[in-house]
Design a protein around this motif. Structure first.
Motif, PDB file in Angstrom:
ATOM      1  N   GLU A   1      -1.604 -10.019   8.473  1.00 49.74           N
ATOM      2  CA  GLU A   1      -0.500  -9.347   9.169  1.00 49.74           C
ATOM      3  C   GLU A   1      -0.469  -7.876   8.551  1.00 49.74           C
ATOM      4  O   GLU A   1      -0.382  -7.648   7.411  1.00 49.74           O
ATOM      5  CB  GLU A   1       0.636  -9.932   9.651  1.00 49.74           C
ATOM      6  N   VAL A   2       0.206  -6.941   9.375  1.00 42.12           N
ATOM      7  CA  VAL A   2       0.683  -5.647   8.700  1.00 42.12           C
ATOM      8  C   VAL A   2       2.074  -5.635   9.185  1.00 42.12           C
ATOM      9  O   VAL A   2       2.573  -5.893  10.050  1.00 42.12           O
ATOM     10  CB  VAL A   2      -0.175  -4.632   9.300  1.00 42.12           C
TER      11      VAL A   2
ATOM     12  N   ALA B   1       7.155  -8.742   5.387  1.00 42.98           N
ATOM     13  CA  ALA B   1       6.093  -9.642   4.767  1.00 42.98           C
ATOM     14  C   ALA B   1       6.478 -10.682   4.086  1.00 42.98           C
ATOM     15  O   ALA B   1       5.770 -11.670   4.107  1.00 42.98           O
ATOM     16  CB  ALA B   1       5.197  -8.384   3.866  1.00 42.98           C
TER      17      ALA B   1
ATOM     18  N   THR C   1       2.620  -1.253   4.718  1.00 46.58           N
ATOM     19  CA  THR C   1       2.378   0.307   4.945  1.00 46.58           C
ATOM     20  C   THR C   1       3.191   0.722   5.993  1.00 46.58           C
ATOM     21  O   THR C   1       3.496   0.120   6.924  1.00 46.58           O
ATOM     22  CB  THR C   1       0.926   0.664   5.032  1.00 46.58           C
TER      23      THR C   1
ATOM     24  N   ARG D   1       0.866  -1.316  -0.016  1.00 48.95           N
ATOM     25  CA  ARG D   1       0.186  -0.093  -0.043  1.00 48.95           C
ATOM     26  C   ARG D   1       0.769   1.201   0.074  1.00 48.95           C
ATOM     27  O   ARG D   1       1.005   1.903   0.857  1.00 48.95           O
ATOM     28  CB  ARG D   1      -1.007  -0.030   1.204  1.00 48.95           C
TER      29      ARG D   1
ATOM     30  N   THR E   1      -6.253  -1.297   8.307  1.00 50.49           N
ATOM     31  CA  THR E   1      -5.894  -2.517   8.034  1.00 50.49           C
ATOM     32  C   THR E   1      -6.145  -3.528   9.222  1.00 50.49           C
ATOM     33  O   THR E   1      -6.771  -4.804   9.035  1.00 50.49           O
ATOM     34  CB  THR E   1      -4.491  -2.891   7.773  1.00 50.49           C
TER      35      THR E   1
ATOM     36  N   CYS F   1      -3.490   3.949   7.504  1.00 53.09           N
ATOM     37  CA  CYS F   1      -3.555   2.793   7.091  1.00 53.09           C
ATOM     38  C   CYS F   1      -3.381   1.427   7.754  1.00 53.09           C
ATOM     39  O   CYS F   1      -4.250   0.705   7.524  1.00 53.09           O
ATOM     40  CB  CYS F   1      -2.495   2.637   5.476  1.00 53.09           C
ATOM     41  N   LYS F   2      -2.624   1.761   8.709  1.00 55.30           N
ATOM     42  CA  LYS F   2      -2.386   0.514   9.698  1.00 55.30           C
ATOM     43  C   LYS F   2      -3.494   0.559  10.611  1.00 55.30           C
ATOM     44  O   LYS F   2      -4.054  -0.790  10.784  1.00 55.30           O
ATOM     45  CB  LYS F   2      -1.003   0.675  10.681  1.00 55.30           C
TER      46      LYS F   2
ATOM     47  N   ARG G   1      -8.679  -6.909   9.179  1.00 52.93           N
ATOM     48  CA  ARG G   1      -8.669  -8.048   9.399  1.00 52.93           C
ATOM     49  C   ARG G   1      -9.385  -8.807  10.162  1.00 52.93           C
ATOM     50  O   ARG G   1      -9.469 -10.136  10.141  1.00 52.93           O
ATOM     51  CB  ARG G   1      -7.049  -7.690  10.510  1.00 52.93           C
TER      52      ARG G   1
ATOM     53  N   VAL H   1      -0.043  -7.040   4.660  1.00 49.54           N
ATOM     54  CA  VAL H   1      -0.401  -5.552   4.100  1.00 49.54           C
ATOM     55  C   VAL H   1       1.138  -4.758   4.534  1.00 49.54           C
ATOM     56  O   VAL H   1       1.454  -4.914   5.848  1.00 49.54           O
ATOM     57  CB  VAL H   1      -1.557  -4.821   4.582  1.00 49.54           C
TER      58      VAL H   1
ATOM     59  N   ASP I   1       5.945  -3.053   7.959  1.00 44.30           N
ATOM     60  CA  ASP I   1       6.536  -1.801   7.459  1.00 44.30           C
ATOM     61  C   ASP I   1       7.355  -2.090   6.116  1.00 44.30           C
ATOM     62  O   ASP I   1       7.564  -1.115   5.357  1.00 44.30           O
ATOM     63  CB  ASP I   1       7.306  -1.309   8.407  1.00 44.30           C
TER      64      ASP I   1
END
Length: 158
Positions: free
Chosen positions: A142-143, A150, A119, A92, A128, A124-125, A132, A117, A145
């Motif tokens: 999961e999110v 990821a 970001t 993102r 997200t 946005c986090k 989820r 994701v 950085d």
């Protein structure tokens, strides 16, 4: 992978739902993150590329990613990762809205094992984390950085 893209371009893989779809070839060092990927698919709402068992998408600024868009991504994943487990990364880098209902449909894809994701945007986090809750297994969503984190997490999940 080469045979797959030949199939895509020469066997009418895309239905009319894939308007203005284009497949281009590039050299790995010309593309961000040195993904060592040979092809990219351009869709009306963003672009998709592949790395081993991971489908990566960067969606366009300002879109609403809805169920129809998600079905296109799921069809691409289904045809690229036939009977193989895979993960999905939403990179993102742009701001856009996501209809959380897409995760209810994604949850029914048997070989889609994890969603990440990526970001650095705090808003946005937070969004997200709400998204989820709509996915079947919160432990498989999961999110992060960074793309590297990821990728590593998805490889572990698969």
């Amino acid at each position: 992978m080469e045979a797959f893209f030949y199939y895509l371009t020469h066997k009418n893989f895309y239905s009319s739902n894939f308007s203005r779809t284009l497949i281009t070839t590039f050299v790995a060092h010309d593309f961000p993150y040195n993904l060592m990927t040979k092809s990219i698919i351009h869709l009306d709402f963003g672009k998709v590329w592949f790395r081993e068992n991971i489908l990566i998408a960067e969606l366009n600024e300002g879109i609403l990613f809805d169920v129809d868009n998600n079905r296109q991504l799921l069809e691409i994943g289904k045809n690229f990762y036939v009977n193989k487990p895979y993960g999905y990364i939403s990179h993102r880098i742009h701001s856009y809205a996501v209809n959380p209902m897409v995760y209810l449909e994604s949850a029914n894809v048997e070989n889609l094992k994890a969603i990440a994701v990526v970001t650095t945007n705090d808003t946005c986090k937070k969004n997200t984390l709400l998204e989820r809750q709509f996915y079947k297994d919160a432990n498989s969503f999961e999110v992060f950085d960074t793309l590297d984190n990821a990728f590593n997490w998805i490889q572990h999940k698969i």
